[in-house]
Design a protein around this motif. Structure first.
Motif, PDB file in Angstrom:
ATOM      1  N   CYS A  25       0.845  -1.203   0.000  1.00 15.61           N
ATOM      2  CA  CYS A  25       0.000   0.000   0.000  1.00 15.61           C
ATOM      3  C   CYS A  25       0.879   1.253   0.000  1.00 15.61           C
ATOM      4  CB  CYS A  25      -0.923  -0.012   1.216  1.00 15.61           C
ATOM      5  SG  CYS A  25      -1.913   1.478   1.357  1.00 15.61           S
ATOM      6  N   VAL A  26       0.618   2.153  -0.952  1.00 18.37           N
ATOM      7  CA  VAL A  26       1.425   3.379  -1.037  1.00 18.37           C
ATOM      8  C   VAL A  26       0.664   4.590  -0.484  1.00 18.37           C
ATOM      9  CG1 VAL A  26       2.881   2.613  -2.944  1.00 18.37           C
ATOM     10  CG2 VAL A  26       0.697   3.713  -3.445  1.00 18.37           C
ATOM     11  N   HIS A  27      -0.475   4.309   0.157  1.00 15.49           N
ATOM     12  CA  HIS A  27      -1.272   5.360   0.808  1.00 15.49           C
ATOM     13  C   HIS A  27      -1.767   6.429  -0.160  1.00 15.49           C
ATOM     14  CE1 HIS A  27      -1.252   5.430   5.425  1.00 15.49           C
ATOM     15  NE2 HIS A  27      -1.471   4.219   4.954  1.00 15.49           N
ATOM     16  N   CYS A  28      -1.963   6.049  -1.417  1.00 12.12           N
ATOM     17  CA  CYS A  28      -2.368   7.061  -2.404  1.00 12.12           C
ATOM     18  C   CYS A  28      -3.816   7.511  -2.207  1.00 12.12           C
ATOM     19  CB  CYS A  28      -2.178   6.515  -3.815  1.00 12.12           C
ATOM     20  SG  CYS A  28      -3.221   5.089  -4.163  1.00 12.12           S
ATOM     21  N   GLY A  29      -4.650   6.626  -1.644  1.00  9.74           N
ATOM     22  CA  GLY A  29      -6.042   6.994  -1.366  1.00  9.74           C
ATOM     23  C   GLY A  29      -6.970   6.871  -2.565  1.00  9.74           C
ATOM     24  N   CYS A  31      -8.342   4.328  -3.658  1.00 12.85           N
ATOM     25  CA  CYS A  31      -9.421   3.396  -3.304  1.00 12.85           C
ATOM     26  C   CYS A  31     -10.604   4.113  -2.648  1.00 12.85           C
ATOM     27  CB  CYS A  31      -8.881   2.309  -2.381  1.00 12.85           C
ATOM     28  SG  CYS A  31      -7.908   2.960  -1.010  1.00 12.85           S
ATOM     29  N   ILE A  52      -7.211   0.134   6.562  1.00 16.15           N
ATOM     30  CA  ILE A  52      -5.916  -0.562   6.493  1.00 16.15           C
ATOM     31  C   ILE A  52      -5.014  -0.045   7.616  1.00 16.15           C
ATOM     32  CG2 ILE A  52      -3.787  -0.791   5.112  1.00 16.15           C
ATOM     33  CD1 ILE A  52      -5.598  -0.878   2.610  1.00 16.15           C
ATOM     34  N   CYS A  86      -7.322  -0.192  -6.789  1.00 14.91           N
ATOM     35  CA  CYS A  86      -5.971  -0.010  -6.244  1.00 14.91           C
ATOM     36  C   CYS A  86      -4.883  -0.260  -7.301  1.00 14.91           C
ATOM     37  CB  CYS A  86      -5.780  -0.973  -5.065  1.00 14.91           C
ATOM     38  SG  CYS A  86      -4.098  -0.946  -4.440  1.00 14.91           S
ATOM     39  N   PRO A  87      -4.028   0.720  -7.553  1.00 19.86           N
ATOM     40  CA  PRO A  87      -2.966   0.523  -8.547  1.00 19.86           C
ATOM     41  C   PRO A  87      -1.852  -0.401  -8.053  1.00 19.86           C
ATOM     42  CG  PRO A  87      -2.781   2.706  -7.558  1.00 19.86           C
ATOM     43  CD  PRO A  87      -4.011   2.086  -6.986  1.00 19.86           C
ATOM     44  N   SER A  88      -1.791  -0.622  -6.726  1.00 19.34           N
ATOM     45  CA  SER A  88      -0.707  -1.457  -6.181  1.00 19.34           C
ATOM     46  C   SER A  88      -1.144  -2.894  -5.914  1.00 19.34           C
ATOM     47  CB  SER A  88      -0.209  -0.865  -4.860  1.00 19.34           C
ATOM     48  OG  SER A  88       0.305   0.396  -5.049  1.00 19.34           O
TER      49      SER A  88
HETATM   50  S1  SF4 Z   1      -5.442   2.508  -3.618  1.00 20.67           S
HETATM   51 FE1  SF4 Z   1      -4.209   0.781  -2.919  1.00 20.67          FE
HETATM   52  S2  SF4 Z   1      -2.192   1.655  -2.550  1.00 20.67           S
HETATM   53 FE2  SF4 Z   1      -3.610   3.375  -2.647  1.00 20.67          FE
HETATM   54  S3  SF4 Z   1      -4.243   3.697  -0.485  1.00 20.67           S
HETATM   55 FE3  SF4 Z   1      -5.752   2.330  -1.405  1.00 20.67          FE
HETATM   56  S4  SF4 Z   1      -5.013   0.287  -0.885  1.00 20.67           S
HETATM   57 FE4  SF4 Z   1      -3.278   1.680  -0.588  1.00 20.67          FE
END
Ligand code: SF4
Ligand code: SF4
Length: 329
Positions: A25-29, A31, A52, A86-88
């Motif tokens: 998870c890169v915390h991009c938000g 999602c 998370i 989620c891109p990750s």
């Molecule tokens: S989109 Fe994926 S990487 Fe970004 S905050 Fe949500 S779970 Fe984490």
């Protein structure tokens, strides 16, 4: 995302798996944009990124979950919309499952909530109890004004009657006019089977019409999702193990082409049996096979039977609802 699990904590196989997911998870938000609870409530802790964070904090610090944390975790609908955004490729489903199990083991819910959750966990997966409860609810309806609003709302959801079944319950449904071209097992489920028996009946008729033999082992009832989502790991595993062993025996007998589910949420759990038992020496191979064999009925009809849904002779308009767990699970 940085993690701070100790070596000792990582000896726990569930922590180990979750740590790998947290690190993705890169915390991009991103999602949060597709999370219905975040969109509705606008609170970071009611979105996947916030949840998370809460789960990681509980696990790493071995914290007793607070009432507030449990509230945000409970609000997750398990629609998994966040997973396809989620891109990750963070597997949120495995994190929320881990979080729910942790909450169930480490948080004492208020007495009334415990009663309700225990009742749901026992009554819904058991057809006989479910029908009995619906009868009792019918009798109790005139007195509902004396009950708490939570209970009243639940009573409103209980059916007062059940549709008649039009197909006799059997273990094997054979095609009448064709030599079988395939053999599948069908999960007929628990609640759906009573509320809308026509779904299973139509599935069986359609498959038979196209030459597919359908087996419905009597001892398979619930897929285990209900208890799994309630965090009641032991009860869920009882159903999982029962189902895995029965279907695997059928598979060993030969010619089990697929295990079909016509309830996408249940199918998502079946497809996860392999992951759930990844560390279980005795069941890991069997569970993996069951997950590999599992398909939603719509996947099977279009990919295996190559069924064409478009009729050239008539102009048909149909509505198809692809459920959230079907799209994202
Ligand atoms: S989109 Fe994926 S990487 Fe970004 S905050 Fe949500 S779970 Fe984490
Ligand atoms: S599963 Fe659905 S409700 Fe839960 S965090 Fe993801 S998008 Fe939100």
């Amino acid at each position: 995302m940085q993690t701070n699990f100790t070596e000792n904590q990582l000896k726990d196989k569930d922590n180990k798996s979750s740590e790998k997911i947290f690190r993705k998870c890169v915390h991009c938000g991103m999602c949060n944009a597709t999370c219905p609870t975040y969109q509705l409530l606008g609170d970071e802790l009611d979105g996947p990124r916030g949840r998370i964070y809460l789960i990681q904090d509980m696990l790493e610090n071995e914290k007793k979950p607070s009432k507030n944390v449990v509230k945000h975790i409970d609000r997750c609908l398990s629609c998994y919309g966040c997973m396809t955004t989620c891109p990750s490729e963070v597997n949120y489903m495995h994190l929320i499952d881990h979080g729910r199990n942790y909450v169930e083991k480490n948080f004492q819910r208020p007495f009334f909530d415990r009663i309700i959750r225990d009742a749901l966990s026992k009554i819904l997966p058991n057809s006989k109890l479910f029908k009995l409860m619906s009868y009792l609810v019918k009798l109790g309806k005139p007195f509902q004004i004396f009950l708490p609003s939570k209970l009243k709302n639940m009573m409103k959801l209980m059916p007062s009657s059940f549709p008649k079944k039009t197909l006799k319950e059997k273990k094997i449904y054979r095609p009448k006019f064709k030599k079988p071209i395939a053999r599948v097992a069908l999960l007929t489920g628990c609640v759906q089977k009573e509320l809308s028996p026509q779904i299973n009946e139509s599935t069986i008729r359609l498959l038979n019409r196209h030459g597919v033999e359908v087996i419905v082992p009597k001892k398979i009832q619930c897929c285990g999702s209900l208890n799994h989502h309630l965090g009641k790991q032991d009860l869920a595993h009882k159903d999982f193990i029962n189902n895995i062993n029965i279907w695997y025996d059928e598979y060993l007998r030969g010619n089990l082409d697929a295990i079909l589910s016509n309830t996408s949420g249940c199918g998502t759990t079946l497809k996860d049996y392999g992951f759930i038992f990844r560390n279980n020496k005795e069941l890991k191979k069997k569970a993996k096979k069951i997950s590999e064999l599992t398909k939603d009925v719509s996947e099977y009809l279009s990919k295996n039977l190559n069924l064409k849904f478009i009729s050239k002779s008539k102009k048909l308009k149909i509505a198809y609802h692809s459920a959230c767990s079907m799209q994202h699970g």
